[in-house]
Design an enzyme around this catalytic site. Structure first.
Site, PDB file in Angstrom:
ATOM      1  N   GLU A 141      35.541  55.283 -14.359  1.00 12.35           N
ATOM      2  CA  GLU A 141      35.682  54.751 -15.716  1.00 12.35           C
ATOM      3  C   GLU A 141      35.931  53.252 -15.678  1.00 12.35           C
ATOM      4  O   GLU A 141      35.377  52.488 -16.470  1.00 12.35           O
ATOM      5  CB  GLU A 141      36.854  55.433 -16.444  1.00 12.35           C
ATOM      6  CG  GLU A 141      36.627  56.907 -16.762  1.00 12.35           C
ATOM      7  CD  GLU A 141      37.747  57.495 -17.607  1.00 12.35           C
ATOM      8  OE1 GLU A 141      38.240  56.824 -18.533  1.00 12.35           O
ATOM      9  OE2 GLU A 141      38.146  58.646 -17.334  1.00 12.35           O
TER      10      GLU A 141
ATOM     11  N   ARG B   1      43.808  58.891 -31.558  1.00 12.31           N
ATOM     12  CA  ARG B   1      43.842  59.349 -32.945  1.00 12.31           C
ATOM     13  C   ARG B   1      42.442  59.255 -33.546  1.00 12.31           C
ATOM     14  O   ARG B   1      41.744  58.253 -33.340  1.00 12.31           O
ATOM     15  CB  ARG B   1      44.811  58.498 -33.774  1.00 12.31           C
ATOM     16  CG  ARG B   1      45.027  59.123 -35.139  1.00 12.31           C
ATOM     17  CD  ARG B   1      45.990  58.379 -36.027  1.00 12.31           C
ATOM     18  NE  ARG B   1      46.577  59.308 -36.988  1.00 12.31           N
ATOM     19  CZ  ARG B   1      47.059  58.969 -38.175  1.00 12.31           C
ATOM     20  NH1 ARG B   1      47.080  57.709 -38.548  1.00 12.31           N
ATOM     21  NH2 ARG B   1      47.551  59.890 -38.969  1.00 12.31           N
TER      22      ARG B   1
ATOM     23  N   HIS C 175      34.743  58.163 -22.924  1.00 14.20           N
ATOM     24  CA  HIS C 175      35.126  59.568 -22.963  1.00 14.20           C
ATOM     25  C   HIS C 175      34.984  60.166 -21.559  1.00 14.20           C
ATOM     26  O   HIS C 175      33.973  59.925 -20.892  1.00 14.20           O
ATOM     27  CB  HIS C 175      34.236  60.330 -23.960  1.00 14.20           C
ATOM     28  CG  HIS C 175      34.575  61.780 -24.034  1.00 14.20           C
ATOM     29  ND1 HIS C 175      35.659  62.256 -24.739  1.00 14.20           N
ATOM     30  CD2 HIS C 175      34.001  62.854 -23.449  1.00 14.20           C
ATOM     31  CE1 HIS C 175      35.728  63.563 -24.600  1.00 14.20           C
ATOM     32  NE2 HIS C 175      34.738  63.953 -23.819  1.00 14.20           N
TER      33      HIS C 175
HETATM   34  C1  GAR Z   1      40.845  57.963 -20.005  1.00 17.07           C
HETATM   35  O1  GAR Z   1      40.547  58.913 -19.019  1.00 17.07           O
HETATM   36  C2  GAR Z   1      39.866  58.048 -21.147  1.00 17.07           C
HETATM   37  O2  GAR Z   1      38.556  58.357 -20.730  1.00 17.07           O
HETATM   38  C3  GAR Z   1      40.437  59.178 -21.945  1.00 17.07           C
HETATM   39  O3  GAR Z   1      41.830  58.993 -21.903  1.00 17.07           O
HETATM   40  C4  GAR Z   1      42.175  58.311 -20.692  1.00 17.07           C
HETATM   41  C5  GAR Z   1      42.948  57.072 -21.066  1.00 17.07           C
HETATM   42  O4  GAR Z   1      43.499  56.469 -19.911  1.00 17.07           O
HETATM   43  N1  GAR Z   1      39.958  59.145 -23.301  1.00 17.07           N
HETATM   44  C6  GAR Z   1      39.822  60.224 -24.068  1.00 17.07           C
HETATM   45  O5  GAR Z   1      40.130  61.348 -23.704  1.00 17.07           O
HETATM   46  C7  GAR Z   1      39.260  59.950 -25.452  1.00 17.07           C
HETATM   47  N2  GAR Z   1      39.101  61.179 -26.172  1.00 17.07           N
HETATM   48  P1  GAR Z   1      43.973  54.948 -19.983  1.00 17.07           P
HETATM   49  O6  GAR Z   1      44.951  54.827 -21.154  1.00 17.07           O
HETATM   50  O7  GAR Z   1      44.651  54.730 -18.672  1.00 17.07           O
HETATM   51  O8  GAR Z   1      42.759  54.096 -20.159  1.00 17.07           O
END
Ligand code: GAR
Length: 209
Positions: A174, A91, A109
């Site tokens: 990540e 959000r 990101h």
């Molecule tokens: C991750 O890939 C993160 O980089 C991305 O959502 C995923 C969350 O995974 N974030 C975004 O897109 C932010 N705009 P997780 O809940 O398993 O950490």
């Protein structure tokens, strides 16, 4: 050790990577708590399994963004975090919220910013014919996905890649990058000043010859 609050919206695998890093007593941070804007976020249960306080501040239970953020701030104030980590928090945060935590609010990101801000980053990287792709940890400013960069990691894109194969491969990067980038911030090796990331020079390497 400095206190970390983590904001999530879903699975929370990056949150888990931060929890795992903080389990090392040599790591400069500890997780004070986890907050989700969605009560059904699976990451909440994961955090609780580690005895980490985890609360849902359900955005649908508040009249507007300001009311939801006020509740979010109350929950965060109780945790008294030094740094707030967004980990798949989906959000948008208001300029007021961001200002309140400026310089100690960071996000991961799934692209090499400033390329591909926003959603569907893997699909867009593949469609653009990129040969590399990656992830970025950055300070959050009031311009979405545009804050000063703390650290990045890259992966190769290969023929046959789909958004799903890329997501899986990048997620592993990540999980390595986020604890590393958070450590840089906790150690003061990277800080935000006047809207820029200031990187402390590494100490000179002693020449042993
Ligand atoms: C991750 O890939 C993160 O980089 C991305 O959502 C995923 C969350 O995974 N974030 C975004 O897109 C932010 N705009 P997780 O809940 O398993 O950490």
């Amino acid at each position: 050790r400095k206190k970390i609050a983590v904001l999530i919206s879903g699975r929370g695998s990056n949150m888990s990577a931060l929890i795992a890093a903080c389990m090392d007593p040599g790591y400069p941070g500890q997780i004070a708590g986890v907050v989700s804007n969605r009560p059904d976020a699976p990451g909440l249960d994961t955090a609780r399994r580690y005895d980490i306080p985890a609360v849902a501040i359900d955005q649908t239970a508040y009249a507007d963004r300001a009311a939801h953020e006020a509740a979010l701030i109350r929950a965060l104030d109780e945790m008294a975090p030094d740094v707030v980590c967004l980990a798949g928090y989906m959000r948008l945060l208001s300029a007021d919220f961001v200002r309140r935590f400026e310089g100690r609010l960071i996000n991961i990101h799934p692209s090499l910013l400033p390329l591909f801000p926003g959603l569907d980053t893997h699909k867009r990287a593949i469609n653009a014919g990129m040969r590399i792709h990656g992830c970025t940890v950055h300070f959050v400013t009031d311009r979405m996905d545009e804050g000063p960069i703390i650290a990045q990691a890259a992966i190769a894109l290969v023929p046959g890649d789909t958004p799903e194969t890329v997501a899986e491969r990048l997620l592993r990067a990540e999980h390595r990058l986020y604890p590393h980038a958070l450590r840089l911030v906790l150690d003061g090796a990277v800080r935000m000043s006047n809207g820029r990331a200031i990187v402390k020079p590494a100490p000179p390497v002693e020449d042993e010859t």
